[in-house]
Design a protein around this motif. Structure first.
Motif, mmCIF file in Angstrom:
data_model
loop_
_atom_site.group_PDB
_atom_site.id
_atom_site.type_symbol
_atom_site.label_atom_id
_atom_site.label_comp_id
_atom_site.label_asym_id
_atom_site.label_seq_id
_atom_site.Cartn_x
_atom_site.Cartn_y
_atom_site.Cartn_z
ATOM 1 N N ILE A 104 10.798 -11.688 -3.712
ATOM 2 C CA ILE A 104 9.566 -11.944 -3.590
ATOM 3 C C ILE A 104 9.484 -13.478 -3.645
ATOM 4 O O ILE A 104 9.001 -14.041 -4.493
ATOM 5 N N ASP A 107 3.534 -15.698 -1.798
ATOM 6 C CA ASP A 107 2.484 -15.041 -1.907
ATOM 7 C C ASP A 107 2.227 -13.864 -1.052
ATOM 8 O O ASP A 107 1.713 -12.877 -1.314
ATOM 9 N N PHE A 110 4.486 -11.051 -1.699
ATOM 10 C CA PHE A 110 3.896 -10.558 -3.031
ATOM 11 C C PHE A 110 2.704 -9.568 -2.759
ATOM 12 O O PHE A 110 2.622 -8.303 -3.057
ATOM 13 N N LYS A 114 2.747 -5.366 -3.304
ATOM 14 C CA LYS A 114 1.617 -4.519 -3.773
ATOM 15 C C LYS A 114 1.055 -3.460 -2.816
ATOM 16 O O LYS A 114 0.890 -2.137 -3.303
ATOM 17 N N GLY A 129 11.799 -14.071 -7.687
ATOM 18 C CA GLY A 129 10.355 -13.410 -7.867
ATOM 19 C C GLY A 129 10.166 -12.872 -9.060
ATOM 20 O O GLY A 129 9.443 -11.979 -9.014
ATOM 21 N N TYR A 132 6.326 -12.960 -10.151
ATOM 22 C CA TYR A 132 5.668 -12.125 -9.241
ATOM 23 C C TYR A 132 6.048 -10.602 -9.770
ATOM 24 O O TYR A 132 5.030 -9.699 -10.138
#
Length: 444
Positions: A104, A107, A110, A114, A129, A132
């Motif tokens: 990751i 953003d 990221f 999700k 990451g 994150y």
């Protein structure tokens, strides 16, 4: 030489008589059904995660997948292609991948992670990451950059080097470099001088530039690369040139990651050479095993934890062992020397533990290891017998021990055996008691 183990009971030196793992199991499913139901794991990474290493760590994930006999896909993208990574993550989710392992770097990715979690797809992070992953509650297999750079900087200071010239490579992830640079500045108490290096067709030109910059300014006393095998090669070549031109020059060499064509020559010639390895082969292999267990059982082996593959300090004394680990394989086809000792009571017939032992033997066979287990003649799981087996396995020099018990005296004794003999210990609880050992083994 392993430490002598003194338990609360004395045990004799008679070896445990253990049968080798030689069971075979028939598969009833047709090849079509097996292919249809085959677990599929997708790995999605940004390019910088792989290009910074001298040896391709992708092989670690492929070896792990081959051992587990699962479907495996690897998609790799340039560092600035967050949109393409996002598309691939969504495609993996929509095509019903069983699990996703990813870096990751920004953003945008990221948000894609999700999305995968919202669709109940297991996700694990590797290499890049950390923050994150923490925010999402995901486990991650990586090296914490701050810890690695701090170790590197303190090693330089311990050798009397305080004025680093830091290389800034054009192809290194900007965010990762900035974080590493800030960690370096924190240890030295001031901002080290940066030397930006743009892309070159070879390393000869940047080596010359680094060498000349160092020699032209008497304030520098060491040269540092904060990532990438190219940076290692440039630092190593430049320092070798400096020592060739001016043999009495005091110069330290330090780099994150290892590799390149000049590194081993520098280590053998110059004692003030320091490296940090994050064992990239294992950094890609371990997530595959963890993800497979997550898919198989529905439970995470580690929940929102960092499984560290580094930092590992590299000096001339440790270089050989580190290189062996960086270029290793999980499939030692000609090596039958790895032996696992299992302590699982009641494995006769079709008991629960016989199924557990079948799983141990199956994975051991895939890894080309040998697994042993004691078949008790007396009471099953009697603490005295379990402690005897622990001590005997450790004395015989097995490579690891698997113990099933919830008896606190056995668990505490197992922890002391593991710590004293430096034999890894994995514990399996029973259905009868909670695990409450008073002493934890150092290695699991």
């Amino acid at each position: 030489m392993r430490a002598t183990l003194d338990g609360e009971e004395r045990v004799d030196d008679k070896p445990i008589s253990l049968p080798p793992c030689n069971r075979s199991y028939a598969l009833s499913a047709s090849s079509t059904e097996k292919q249809k139901d085959r677990t599929r794991i997708v790995v999605i990474s940004h390019d910088s995660a792989m290009e910074t290493f001298f040896h391709s760590p992708e092989q670690g994930a492929r070896d792990a997948s081959a051992i587990l006999d699962i479907g495996f896909e690897w998609n790799r993208h340039l560092i600035n292609s967050g949109q393409k990574m996002t598309t691939d993550i969504r495609n993996a989710v929509d095509s019903n991948a069983d699990g996703i392992i990813m870096t990751i770097p920004n953003d945008e990715v990221f948000e894609a992670a999700k999305y995968a979690l919202e669709k109940n797809i297991p996700v694990m992070v590797f290499n890049t990451g950390l923050n994150y992953a923490k925010e999402l509650g995901l486990s991650r297999v990586l090296q914490e950059d701050d810890e690695a750079v701090t170790l590197l900087a303190h090693q330089l200071k311990a050798r009397g080097y305080y004025k680093p010239l830091v290389l800034q490579l054009a192809d290194l992830d900007d965010r990762a470099f900035e974080a590493r640079y800030n960690s370096l500045r924190g240890v030295f108490g001031e901002a080290p001088v940066l030397l930006p290096l743009i892309d070159y067709n070879n390393t000869a030109q940047p080596m010359v530039r680094v060498r000349d910059t160092f020699l032209a300014n008497k304030t520098y006393d060491c040269i540092v690369s904060l990532g990438g095998s190219i940076g290692v090669d440039i630092v190593s070549g430049a320092v070798l040139d400096i020592l060739e031109k001016k043999k009495d020059t005091r110069v330290g060499a330090a780099f994150l990651d290892i590799g390149g064509n000049n590194m081993t020559a520098l280590f053998s010639r110059h004692k003030d050479t320091i490296g940090i390895s994050q064992l990239p082969y294992y950094q890609t292999a371990l997530p595959v095993f963890y993800m497979y267990l997550r898919i198989l059982t529905g439970y995470d082996v580690f929940s929102n934890e960092t499984i560290k593959t580094g930092p590992n300090l590299v000096t001339n004394d440790t270089l050989h062992d580190i290189l062996d680990s960086e270029q290793t394989t999980l499939l030692p086809l000609n090596d039958r020397t790895s032996v696992m000792g299992a302590i699982l009571p009641n494995t006769r017939g079709k008991s629960y533990n016989s199924i557990v032992m079948a799983g141990v033997e199956d994975l051991a066979r895939r890894l080309n290891w040998t697994a042993f287990n004691e078949i008790e003649d007396g009471p099953l799981g009697y603490p005295h017998q379990l402690r005897h087996e622990l001590a005997t396995y450790a004395r015989q020099g097995v490579n690891g021990i698997i113990l099933q018990s919830s008896d606190s005296s056995v668990l505490d004794y197992g922890a002391s055996v593991a710590n004293a003999s430096e034999v890894p210990l994995a514990r399996i609880g029973t259905f009868y008691e909670e695990l409450h050992p008073s002493e934890k083994p150092q290695v699991f």
